[in-house]
Every structure is written in structure tokens, then in C-alpha cells.
Design a protein around this motif. Structure first.
Motif, PDB file in Angstrom:
ATOM      1  N   VAL A 272      64.696  53.968  -3.624  1.00  0.00           N
ATOM      2  CA  VAL A 272      65.595  54.019  -2.673  1.00  0.00           C
ATOM      3  C   VAL A 272      65.695  55.442  -2.153  1.00  0.00           C
ATOM      4  O   VAL A 272      66.215  56.434  -2.699  1.00  0.00           O
ATOM      5  CB  VAL A 272      66.974  53.561  -3.254  1.00  0.00           C
ATOM      6  N   THR A 273      64.999  55.598  -1.055  1.00  0.00           N
ATOM      7  CA  THR A 273      64.870  57.089  -0.721  1.00  0.00           C
ATOM      8  C   THR A 273      66.257  57.289   0.107  1.00  0.00           C
ATOM      9  O   THR A 273      66.992  56.484   0.331  1.00  0.00           O
ATOM     10  CB  THR A 273      63.730  56.961   0.384  1.00  0.00           C
ATOM     11  N   GLN A 274      66.274  58.711   0.612  1.00  0.00           N
ATOM     12  CA  GLN A 274      67.472  59.330   1.340  1.00  0.00           C
ATOM     13  C   GLN A 274      67.559  58.462   2.622  1.00  0.00           C
ATOM     14  O   GLN A 274      68.544  58.112   3.204  1.00  0.00           O
ATOM     15  CB  GLN A 274      67.278  60.598   1.477  1.00  0.00           C
ATOM     16  N   GLU A 275      66.250  58.284   3.107  1.00  0.00           N
ATOM     17  CA  GLU A 275      66.228  57.431   4.677  1.00  0.00           C
ATOM     18  C   GLU A 275      66.668  55.779   4.498  1.00  0.00           C
ATOM     19  O   GLU A 275      67.463  55.517   5.221  1.00  0.00           O
ATOM     20  CB  GLU A 275      64.984  57.456   5.197  1.00  0.00           C
ATOM     21  N   PHE A 276      66.214  55.418   3.217  1.00  0.00           N
ATOM     22  CA  PHE A 276      66.411  53.936   3.021  1.00  0.00           C
ATOM     23  C   PHE A 276      67.996  53.548   2.674  1.00  0.00           C
ATOM     24  O   PHE A 276      68.287  52.446   3.136  1.00  0.00           O
ATOM     25  CB  PHE A 276      65.562  53.325   2.078  1.00  0.00           C
ATOM     26  N   THR A 277      68.685  54.325   2.026  1.00  0.00           N
ATOM     27  CA  THR A 277      69.678  54.228   1.382  1.00  0.00           C
ATOM     28  C   THR A 277      70.920  53.955   2.329  1.00  0.00           C
ATOM     29  O   THR A 277      72.045  54.938   2.403  1.00  0.00           O
ATOM     30  CB  THR A 277      70.217  55.045   0.282  1.00  0.00           C
ATOM     31  N   THR A 278      70.966  52.749   2.861  1.00  0.00           N
ATOM     32  CA  THR A 278      72.077  52.581   3.785  1.00  0.00           C
ATOM     33  C   THR A 278      72.565  50.979   3.229  1.00  0.00           C
ATOM     34  O   THR A 278      71.790  50.172   2.677  1.00  0.00           O
ATOM     35  CB  THR A 278      71.972  52.589   5.280  1.00  0.00           C
ATOM     36  N   GLU A 279      73.748  50.709   3.423  1.00  0.00           N
ATOM     37  CA  GLU A 279      74.388  49.396   3.146  1.00  0.00           C
ATOM     38  C   GLU A 279      73.619  48.400   3.953  1.00  0.00           C
ATOM     39  O   GLU A 279      73.141  47.161   3.576  1.00  0.00           O
ATOM     40  CB  GLU A 279      75.753  49.162   3.487  1.00  0.00           C
ATOM     41  N   ALA A 280      73.223  48.447   5.264  1.00  0.00           N
ATOM     42  CA  ALA A 280      72.365  47.713   6.066  1.00  0.00           C
ATOM     43  C   ALA A 280      71.127  47.425   5.374  1.00  0.00           C
ATOM     44  O   ALA A 280      70.706  46.248   5.310  1.00  0.00           O
ATOM     45  CB  ALA A 280      72.303  48.117   7.383  1.00  0.00           C
ATOM     46  N   ASN A 281      70.401  48.331   4.997  1.00  0.00           N
ATOM     47  CA  ASN A 281      68.994  48.239   4.628  1.00  0.00           C
ATOM     48  C   ASN A 281      69.265  47.560   3.028  1.00  0.00           C
ATOM     49  O   ASN A 281      68.076  46.502   2.846  1.00  0.00           O
ATOM     50  CB  ASN A 281      68.196  49.653   4.243  1.00  0.00           C
TER      51      ASN A 281
END
Length: 408
Positions: A272-281
Motif C-alpha cells: 500500500v503505497t502513499q499514492e495507492f492508499t485511498t478508500e476508493a482504491n
């Protein structure tokens, strides 16, 4: 017999084709009644094992109390309800063997012996990550073995067999083969696991490369339990870019389908990278995992080691809170009881400390040297040539250099 050491490999990638993501049957139990029945059977099985190991009501009672205390420290007020069923065995946690099996009994024995000693040794090691090859066709953004990749191999087939036998003698109930890409040595994997004794679940950690339908069947017949497939995004192009290959996503989802068909437990491992870590992802990824019929989703936080060395890759507090909320929702929320189980070691590590460094697990690198874990590498001696006991003692004494020791 020694394996052929691979010193030079040329990989040819085909142009990326449109990706067809299969929809596979679920393995997580949807029926509340069946979950309750299986949970009851688990309790009976564990009670039987406690009596077999401890033999007296007083010792059994002491063990039950200490197990309950352990569960409260690990889970708080949360109660495990989700259960998966694969190839005749039931699974509740990624790092616990499925029941019924000798490996499950072995795991319970080691756990109980830690709390109420009943056997002559003090071994507490439950699982080992064993890297068997430096070779890999990918160039992954987060690779923790980056500096060793595609160097000359060190471990032979006989070395791997020696390591497996040594850890089995210490009651290890799970061994995860990694690399590099361990499927490049699929023949060695099959040979070693076919010759291993009962009592250990074997997994392979792969990108999906060379994980064909034929190889999936061969692994299952050899005695493998499961496969951990690295899949770092629900969007094909994003995953391909992260892994440095236009075929990476297709290889991963095809590997999941082949493993599912062969009766292997499937875990999807997500960095889980900084860019990936969203609720939607996170929710899109969970939906994809559900579509693929997998048993587990493993969340790995990025660490500044290997290819990430010297980079600011740590997640911020808000992102960690988001991951913890996702873990709790997917595992304990009433609307997700038939979705894949989520394993998030970071959640418990922040509350209880690290259980690596030969406390409950360790990492053996591609030279046969011991480390606290794959992401906290600091050599503590060799596991080969009769050096394992001395190296384990050194590793336990040193502990994990990046995180506090476990509180229990």
C-alpha cells in the motif's frame, strides 16, 4: 542432487493484451449457520488438543485462561467470525494453518507450549520466509532484495532441503518460499516439498510468473497448501508499471485462477503505497479480490529498504488510520462476512510489538543467512552447515532492530 544454478536468463515479454479478469467461486463461507457450526468444531478440536498436550484439568484450565488473555491482547473485543473453506480445510487467519491438518495441530502445540510448557524444548518459531533464488524477471518498485537480484545463485536444492528439514525439526508449521521469483525453481520446490515430512504448510510467494495451470497442479500434488500472489493495484496499467512488466497484471490474475482450480489457498499481497492508499482504491481492490475468489488479502506497508532505500515511503498517520479502518470493516463488519479475510500485520505490530527475529517468525535470505524479517534485514549468522541453533540464539538476542519486541 543439486539444482542447476541459474547464472544468466533472458526474458522476452510479449506486447500487453487486453486483460480478462475471471470471476471465480467464493471460498469464504456466506452461511451464518455454517460459520457457527464450524466455529464450534474449532473449539472442540482445540479442547481435544489441549487435553492431549496437558493431560490434567488444572493445566488445561491455565492454558485456556492464557489463550483467552492472548486473544484479548491481539484482538481486543473483536471476535473472529469469518471462515474460508478450501480443499477440505478451514482457514481463519493467514499465518495459521488450516484445520484439520497435522500443521494445525503443530501450530497449536507450539502456541500452548509457549503459554504452559509441556514438552522438552522451548521452541516458539511458527513460520519462516525462505528466499530460494536471486533471479527475477521483474523490476518491482518496492523490491527489498533489489541489491541481490540476478546475481549468481548460492542455494542448491540440497541446501533448501537441509533448511526445510532443520526448521521442521523445530516444529515450524508454515514455510513461505520467496525470492526473487521462486517459480523459476519450480522443479526444486516440488522436489523439496514432496520429500518433506507432515506437519508444515508450504506456500510460494510469486508475481504469477511461470504459474501455469500445469505448475499449479504440480505444486498441489507435491503438498503445497497455498500461493501468495503479489498484486499491487486493481488497475492493470498501474500494477504493470509498479512491477516493471506489461504482463504482470495478467500473470497475477491468471495465477489466481490456476491456483483456485488446483485447490490451493490464494492470498493477494498488496504493497500500500502513499499514492495507492485511498478508500476508493482499497474498496476497489477488495472487490477485485472477491471476484477472484481469493481467501486472503495481505496488506504490506512500504519500507525504505532495497529499491526503496533512502526514500520517504512511509505512510502518514491519516493513511494508517484508513488502513486500520479498512482492516476492521472487511474482517468484522456485518456487510463483509463473505468477502476475503484481510491480514494486516502492521495493525497488531503497533499494539503488541514485533514477533519477528525468531520469536514467532524470521527470514532466511538467498545466501542462507538469518534476519529478523524480510523488511528488517541485518545478518545474524547462517542457517546452513549445522549453524542454525547458534544463529537463532544470536537473532533472538539481537531482536528486531527496527521495532520493539512483542509484549507476549
Amino acid at each position: 542432487m543439486e539444482a542447476t544454478l541459474i547464472t544468466d536468463i533472458t526474458y522476452v515479454e510479449a506486447a500487453a493484451a487486453p486483460v480478462a479478469t475471471p470471476s471465480l467461486p467464493p471460498v469464504v463461507l456466506a452461511s451464518a449457520l455454517k460459520r457457527r457450526l464450524v466455529a464450534g468444531v474449532f473449539k472442540l478440536a482445540e479442547a481435544r488438543l489441549l487435553w492431549r498436550f496437558l493431560r490434567t484439568p488444572a493445566r488445561v484450565g491455565r492454558a485456556i485462561k492464557r489463550v483467552d488473555d492472548l486473544k484479548r491482547k491481539y484482538y481486543g473485543d473483536l471476535k473472529i467470525r469469518k471462515i474460508a473453506h478450501v480443499a477440505g480445510r478451514y482457514y481463519r487467519e493467514y499465518y495459521t494453518p488450516g484445520w484439520p491438518s497435522v500443521a494445525y495441530d503443530n501450530y497449536i502445540a507450539t502456541t500452548i507450549n509457549r503459554l504452559v510448557p509441556f514438552r522438552g524444548d522451548t521452541e516458539t518459531l511458527n513460520l519462516v520466509f525462505l528466499a530460494i533464488t536471486k533471479k527475477c524477471p521483474l523490476a518491482c518498485e518496492h523490491c527489498f532484495e533489489w541489491d541481490a537480484l540476478n546475481q549468481r545463485e548460492t542455494l542448491t536444492r540440497d541446501n533448501i532441503r537441509e533448511l526445510v528439514a532443520a526448521f521442521q525439526a523445530r516444529h515450524v508449521s508454515q514455510i513461505f518460499f520467496s525470492g526473487g521469483e521462486p517459480m523459476l525453481r519450480v522443479n526444486d520446490l516440488i522436489s523439496v516439498v514432496s520429500a518433506a515430512r507432515p506437519g508444515t504448510d508450504f506456500w510460494v510467494i510469486t508475481s504469477g510468473f511461470n504459474f501455469t495451470r500445469e505448475n499449479a497442479g504440480r505444486l498441489k500434488r507435491a503438498g503445497f497448501t497455498g500461493v501468495t500472489i503479489s498484486l499491487d493495484h486493481h488497475e492493470p496499467d498501474r500494477h504493470n508499471a509498479f512491477r516493471g512488466s506489461p504482463q504482470a497484471y495478467q500473470n497475477a490474475v491468471q495465477a489466481a485462477a490456476h491456483a483456485h482450480a488446483a485447490g490451493l489457498v490464494v492470498n493477494l499481497s498488496l504493497c500500500v503505497t502513499q499514492e495507492f492508499t485511498t478508500e476508493a482504491n482499497l474498496m476497489a481492490y477488495a472487490r477485485l479480490a472477491r471476484q477472484l475468489g481469493v481467501t486472503f488479502i495481505q496488506i504490506l506497508e512500504p519500507r525504505a529498504v532495497g529499491h526503496y532505500a533512502g526514500r520517504a515511503v512511509d505512510l502518514n498517520p491519516a493513511q494508517l488510520e484508513l488502513l486500520e479502518a479498512f482492516y476492521l470493516r472487511l474482517n468484522f463488519g456485518p456487510d463483509y462476512l463473505d468477502w476475503p479475510l484481510v491480514h494486516y500485520y502492521g495493525y497488531h505490530q503497533r499494539r503488541m510489538g514485533c514477533t519477528g527475529a525468531a520469536d514467532r517468525f524470521l527470514y532466511v535470505d538467498t545466501d542462507g543467512d538469518l534476519h529478523a524479517c524480510p523488511f528488517c534485514q541485518k545478518k545474524s549468522g547462517s542457517a546452513l552447515g549445522g549453524c542454525l541453533s547458534k544463529s537463532l540464539d544470536a537473532l533472538k538476542t539481537r531482536g528486531c532492530h527496527a521495532f520493539a519486541n512483542a509484549v507476549i
